[in-house]
Enzyme design. Structure first.
Site, PDB file in Angstrom:
ATOM      1  N   GLU A 100     -38.785   2.285  18.479  1.00 23.14           N
ATOM      2  CA  GLU A 100     -39.601   1.266  19.133  1.00 23.14           C
ATOM      3  C   GLU A 100     -39.220   1.054  20.594  1.00 23.14           C
ATOM      4  O   GLU A 100     -39.473  -0.009  21.158  1.00 23.14           O
ATOM      5  CB  GLU A 100     -39.460  -0.071  18.397  1.00 23.14           C
ATOM      6  N   HIS A 121     -39.265 -10.750  11.087  1.00 25.61           N
ATOM      7  CA  HIS A 121     -39.981 -11.777  11.846  1.00 25.61           C
ATOM      8  C   HIS A 121     -40.434 -12.954  10.988  1.00 25.61           C
ATOM      9  O   HIS A 121     -41.085 -13.859  11.514  1.00 25.61           O
ATOM     10  CB  HIS A 121     -41.202 -11.163  12.525  1.00 25.61           C
ATOM     11  N   ALA A 132     -46.146  -2.035  19.088  1.00 27.92           N
ATOM     12  CA  ALA A 132     -46.081  -3.243  19.915  1.00 27.92           C
ATOM     13  C   ALA A 132     -44.786  -3.279  20.718  1.00 27.92           C
ATOM     14  O   ALA A 132     -44.797  -3.484  21.938  1.00 27.92           O
ATOM     15  CB  ALA A 132     -46.210  -4.494  19.043  1.00 27.92           C
ATOM     16  N   GLN A 150     -37.314   2.782  12.370  1.00 26.86           N
ATOM     17  CA  GLN A 150     -38.331   2.505  13.376  1.00 26.86           C
ATOM     18  C   GLN A 150     -37.832   2.908  14.765  1.00 26.86           C
ATOM     19  O   GLN A 150     -36.742   2.498  15.182  1.00 26.86           O
ATOM     20  CB  GLN A 150     -38.686   1.024  13.378  1.00 26.86           C
TER      21      GLN A 150
END
Length: 263
Positions: A154, A49, A179, A152
């Site tokens: 997610e 990001h 998130a 991860q």
């Protein structure tokens, strides 16, 4: 000087908890020594990001070789060249986002491990070796043994395939992305929702079953307390900009309080 042993990997194998944090904007390699001075087990440079370039990654990696603290890189995607190149530059492990299937997990291991474990192209990293001379065999054996692979989970698809992902040989730890997971579930930001907590516990159970360290990225100390008690052991806490903003905010509140007392 010997090749660096992963203290994080060693502690996780012993069933201990490791605490790390994430860097998003700090660009000076002095940030590595700064974090190490306070005793973090690891830091993560977030290239998914944020705008870290290869030169910055190389500088951070070089400094990290002189510290016990681990330095991991979260790559933008699970592409071979991104994974292999980050390791060649000197990352001591990778965080792989949005892993949803066992096929993706196998592709990751093939990309980050040398034969016979995987198919990573051979290149002896001068950063990892600190320009010392090691035989190719020594280096490949060290890389397969010490470099960490953290995936991860997610998404709901990832949770549904958790056992197949986690049981893939070569996976060292899981780092849940709350998130993205809550957003994918349609309950964005609701980390305490029963479905989220059920998903967290499923990850913990599957990790314990296959000898993988369960972990999560959190920014609330109460949540850290809760989930370490329930078995999370690879805990990434907060990130640089939040630490800085919180410190600035608290200091300014105190300063203004002094000013008000003096009026």
């Amino acid at each position: 000087m010997s090749l660096k042993t992963s203290v994080v990997k060693q502690k996780l194998r012993e069933g201990k908890i490791c605490f790390g944090t994430m860097l998003r904007v700090l660009k000076s390699p002095q940030a590595v020594a700064l974090c190490a001075s306070e005793g973090w087990d690891y830091i993560i440079l977030d290239t998914e990001h944020n705008d870290y370039n290869y030169e910055t990654l190389g500088s951070f990696s070089l400094v990290a070789k002189y510290e016990k603290m681990g330095l991991f890189v979260r790559v933008p995607d699970k592409l071979y060249h991104q994974m292999a190149q980050m390791l060649d530059i000197g990352a001591e492990g990778l965080i792989l986002p949005q892993v949803k299937t066992a096929a993706e997990a196998r592709h990751i291991i093939e990309s980050v491990k040398y034969a016979p474990m995987g198919k990573r192209g051979v290149s002896v990293s001068t950063t990892a070796t600190l320009f010392r001379d090691y035989s190719t065999d020594e280096y490949l054996d060290w890389a397969n043994r010490e470099l960490m692979t953290i995936v991860q989970i997610e998404s709901e698809e990832g949770i549904n395939n958790a056992e197949k992902i986690i049981s893939t040989p070569g996976i060292d730890a899981i780092m849940i992305g709350p998130a993205d997971l809550s957003n994918d579930m349609g309950i964005s930001g609701q980390l305490h929702h029963p479905r989220m907590e059920e998903a967290f516990r499923e990850i913990i159970n599957q990790c314990n079953k296959y000898g993988v360290a369960p972990g999560i990225h959190l920014s609330n100390m109460e949540d850290v307390t809760k989930w370490t008690k329930e078995g999370m052991r690879f805990i990434t806490y907060s990130y640089d900009t939040k630490f800085i903003k919180d410190a600035y905010k608290n200091a300014l509140l105190n300063l203004r309080g002094i000013m008000n007392e003096n009026n």
